[in-house]
Design a protein around this motif. Structure first.
Motif, PDB file in Angstrom:
ATOM      1  N   ARG A   1       0.838  -1.199   0.000  1.00  0.00           N
ATOM      2  CA  ARG A   1       0.000   0.000   0.000  1.00  0.00           C
ATOM      3  C   ARG A   1       0.873   1.250   0.000  1.00  0.00           C
ATOM      4  O   ARG A   1       2.060   1.184   0.349  1.00  0.00           O
ATOM      5  N   PRO A   2       0.293   2.403  -0.354  1.00  0.00           N
ATOM      6  CA  PRO A   2       1.041   3.656  -0.199  1.00  0.00           C
ATOM      7  C   PRO A   2       1.104   4.023   1.282  1.00  0.00           C
ATOM      8  O   PRO A   2       0.287   3.550   2.073  1.00  0.00           O
ATOM      9  N   GLU A   3       2.076   4.875   1.646  1.00  0.00           N
ATOM     10  CA  GLU A   3       2.288   5.148   3.073  1.00  0.00           C
ATOM     11  C   GLU A   3       2.049   6.589   3.480  1.00  0.00           C
ATOM     12  O   GLU A   3       1.842   6.855   4.671  1.00  0.00           O
ATOM     13  N   LEU A   4       2.139   7.518   2.534  1.00  0.00           N
ATOM     14  CA  LEU A   4       2.208   8.927   2.919  1.00  0.00           C
ATOM     15  C   LEU A   4       1.173   9.775   2.194  1.00  0.00           C
ATOM     16  O   LEU A   4       0.790   9.472   1.063  1.00  0.00           O
ATOM     17  N   VAL A   5       0.742  10.841   2.855  1.00  0.00           N
ATOM     18  CA  VAL A   5      -0.061  11.869   2.183  1.00  0.00           C
ATOM     19  C   VAL A   5       0.742  13.166   2.240  1.00  0.00           C
ATOM     20  O   VAL A   5       1.198  13.578   3.313  1.00  0.00           O
ATOM     21  N   ALA A   6       0.946  13.765   1.064  1.00  0.00           N
ATOM     22  CA  ALA A   6       1.661  15.045   0.991  1.00  0.00           C
ATOM     23  C   ALA A   6       0.620  16.157   0.967  1.00  0.00           C
ATOM     24  O   ALA A   6      -0.205  16.216   0.055  1.00  0.00           O
ATOM     25  N   VAL A   7       0.650  16.999   1.989  1.00  0.00           N
ATOM     26  CA  VAL A   7      -0.358  18.072   2.108  1.00  0.00           C
ATOM     27  C   VAL A   7       0.316  19.378   1.713  1.00  0.00           C
ATOM     28  O   VAL A   7       1.258  19.829   2.367  1.00  0.00           O
TER      29      VAL A   7
END
Ligand code: SF4
Length: 448
Positions: A127-133
Motif C-alpha cells: 500500500r502507499p504510506e504517505l499523504v503530501a499536504v
C-alpha cells in the motif's frame, strides 16, 4: 571525513577470528569502509573504538524515519549502487498529493483511494504510506484544517509542503505528534525551517535549484545539528531528475560525500499531466534511487504495478520470499476435505492456494519449510523428499484433522510417492498434477 579501510583496520582487534563473517579483520575493514558491512558484526570492538568508527560504519546514505500513525516509514540506509551487489535496504514510500486549494470532494476522493487501494500479496500488505499536504492558498488556517482532515481520515505519514515557516508551524500544530516530513528548506528559509525541524524532532526536506545548492543546504542544516534530511534536487524533468538521483547515490556511496548522503524525494506528479506517464516515471524512481515518490492521485491500474515492482526490487536477492510452515485451511475444510502438500516458496504457496480457491473445493494445504525453494528446486536439493516430508507430516498434526489419510503431493515430486508410503504408514499418497493450473479439475474429482 570517512575513514579508509586501512585506517579502520588499525583500530580492529586483528585476531582474524572470522566471527564477523569474513576470514580476516582486513577484509572486514575494507567492507566496512565500502559500506558493505556493519560494525555490529564484530563482537570484539571496544566501546572506544566503536565511537571512533561511528562515522565510518554509518551507512553512506543516512536512514531517515517518517513516523506514521501505526508504523514508521524508514527510507535511505542504502549501501550499494546495484541490487545484485548485496540488496536494497529500505523501499521508497509512495505519497499522494492533496492541496488546500482543491475541492473538498477531490481531497476526500484521494484520501478514500489512499485508504482503499491496498493489496495482500505473498503474505504482505502492499500500500502507499504517505499523504503530501500542500499549501497553495498561502492561508495557514486553511492548511491546518486540511492537515487535520488528513490526520483524521488516514493512518498515514504526512508531508507538510510549504516554503513558509508559519504555514509549516500551523501544520505541525495539527499533526506534530506524527513527526511529519517538513518540505521544504530552501536557501531563503533554511534557518527558520531548520529550527522548526530541530524543535519538533521532525525530518526535513531540502529543495535546491541544483545539486550545488542542495549541498549548501544540507551542510548548513547538519552544521546546525539537523541530521534527518531528505533531498529534493529541484529537477522536474525526467532526464535531470534521473541524472541527479544517480549522481546523489554515486557521490554518497563511491565518494563518501556526506552532504549528499541522504534519501531523496521525487515528484512524478510535477513532471507530467498524463497519469500513465506519471506511473512510468514513478517506476523509474522505484528502480533508481527514489526515497519518497509523490503521485498526483492513486489509481489501481498504475499503483498496483508500482507496489509489485517495489516489492520485487527490494526483496533480498539472496533470500527467497518464504511463507511460514504450517497447515493452511482454504474455503472452510472439514474432516473429509482433501489434503495437499507443497513447499514454502511464497510464489509456489500463492499459486497453489489460489488454484485451490478457484476450485471451490475446501481443502487443507500443508506448507513445508524448504528454505523458500520451489517444489522442483527443493526436490533436487534433497529438501522435499520422503525422508524430510514424512517427519513434517507426522509433526504437523494433520492426521488429527482428517478422517481419511490421503496426502496429495505435487506431480513434480511423484518420485517420492513410494518412499512416502513406506515412511508414513497408514497414509495413501496420491500424485497431484504437475501444473498448478490443473489443480481445480483434479480437486473437483476428489473423493475421500
Ligand atoms: Fe576481526 Fe572482529 Fe572480524 Fe574477528 S570478528 S575477524 S576480530 S573484525
Amino acid at each position: 571525513m570517512a575513514l579508509t579501510g586501512i585506517q579502520i583496520f588499525k583500530l580492529l582487534p586483528k585476531t582474524n577470528c572470522g566471527e564477523c563473517g569474513v576470514p580476516t579483520c582486513l577484509a572486514f575493514a575494507m567492507n566496512l569502509a565500502a559500506g558493505k558491512a556493519e560494525l555490529a558484526a564484530c563482537p570484539h570492538v571496544s566501546d572506544e573504538t566503536k565511537a571512533q568508527l561511528q562515522e565510518a560504519s554509518a551507512p553512506p546514505i543516512r536512514p531517515v524515519t517518517i513516523a506514521t500513525a501505526d508504523k514508521a516509514l524508514k527510507i535511505g540506509g542504502e549501501t550499494v549502487m546495484f541490487r545484485h551487489e548485496k540488496r536494497f535496504e529500505n523501499p521508497p514510500g509512495f505519497a499522494v498529493l492533496v492541496s488546500d486549494t482543491m475541492a473538498e470532494a477531490e481531497v476526500s476522493g484521494r484520501l478514500d483511494r489512499f485508504n482503499q487501494l491496498q493489496y495482500e500479496r505473498v503474505g504482505l500488505t502492499l500500500r502507499p504510506e504517505l499523504v503530501a499536504v500542500k499549501s497553495e492558498s498561502g492561508d495557514a488556517g486553511k492548511f491546518q484544517a486540511l492537515v487535520d482532515k488528513v490526520k483524521l481520515s488516514a493512518k498515514c505519514g504526512i508531508i507538510l509542503m510549504s516554503t513558509n515557516p508559519d504555514i509549516l508551524s500551523a501544520g505541525l500544530k495539527a499533526c506534530g505528534e506524527r513527526k511529519p516530513l517538513l518540505y521544504a528548506a530552501t536557501k531563503d528559509n533554511v534557518d527558520a525551517v531548520g529550527s522548526l525541524a530541530k524543535g519538533n524532532a521532525c525530518p526535513v526536506a531540502v529543495k535546491g535549484a541544483n545539486l550545488d545548492e542542495v549541498v549548501a543546504l544540507t551542510t548548513k542544516l547538519t552544521g546546525a545539528g539537523v541530521n534527518d534530511i531528505v533531498i529534493d534536487s529541484g529537477a522536474r524533468t525526467l532526464r535531470r531528475a534521473y541524472e541527479d538521483h544517480v549522481w546523489i547515490r554515486s557521490a554518497a556511496l563511491n565518494k563518501k560525500f556526506r552532504p549528499l548522503g541522504f534519501p531523496t524525494i521525487v515528484f512524478p506528479c510535477e513532471m507530467t499531466k498524463d497519469p500513465m506517464k506519471e506511473g512510468v516515471i514513478a517506476s523509474i524512481f522505484v528502480a533508481k534511487y527514489g526515497g519518497i515518490i509523490v503521485l498526483s492521485d492513486l489509481r489501481g491500474e498504475s499503483l498496483f504495478p508500482l507496489l509489485v515492482e517495489r516489492l520485487n526490487i527490494y526483496t533480498d536477492p539472496q533470500r527467497p520470499l518464504a511463507t511460514t510452515q504450517g497447515i493452511y485451511d482454504i474455503g472452510g475444510p472439514d474432516e473429509n476435505s482433501p489434503v495437499l502438500i507443497t513447499t514454502n516458496f511464497s510464489l509456489t504457496y500463492f499459486l497453489v492456494s489460489g488454484y485451490i480457491e478457484t476450485s471451490k473445493v475446501p481443502a487443507r494445504l500443508l506448507v513445508m519449510n524448504t528454505d523458500g525453494l520451489s517444489v522442483m528446486t527443493a526436490w533436487a536439493a534433497g529438501k522435499f523428499v520422503a525422508d524430510a516430508i514424512a517427519p513434517f507430516v507426522k509433526k504437523s498434526g494433520i492426521a488429527d484433522k482428517v478422517k481419511h489419510h490421503k496426502l496429495i503431493i505435487p506431480g513434480h515430486a511423484a518420485a517420492e510417492s513410494g518412499g512416502l508410503e513406506e515412511e508414513l504408514s497408514g497414509w495413501e499418497i496420491l500424485v497431484g498434477p504437475r501444473e498448478g493450473a490443473h489443480i481445480p479439475a483434479y480437486l473437483k474429482a476428489w473423493k475421500p
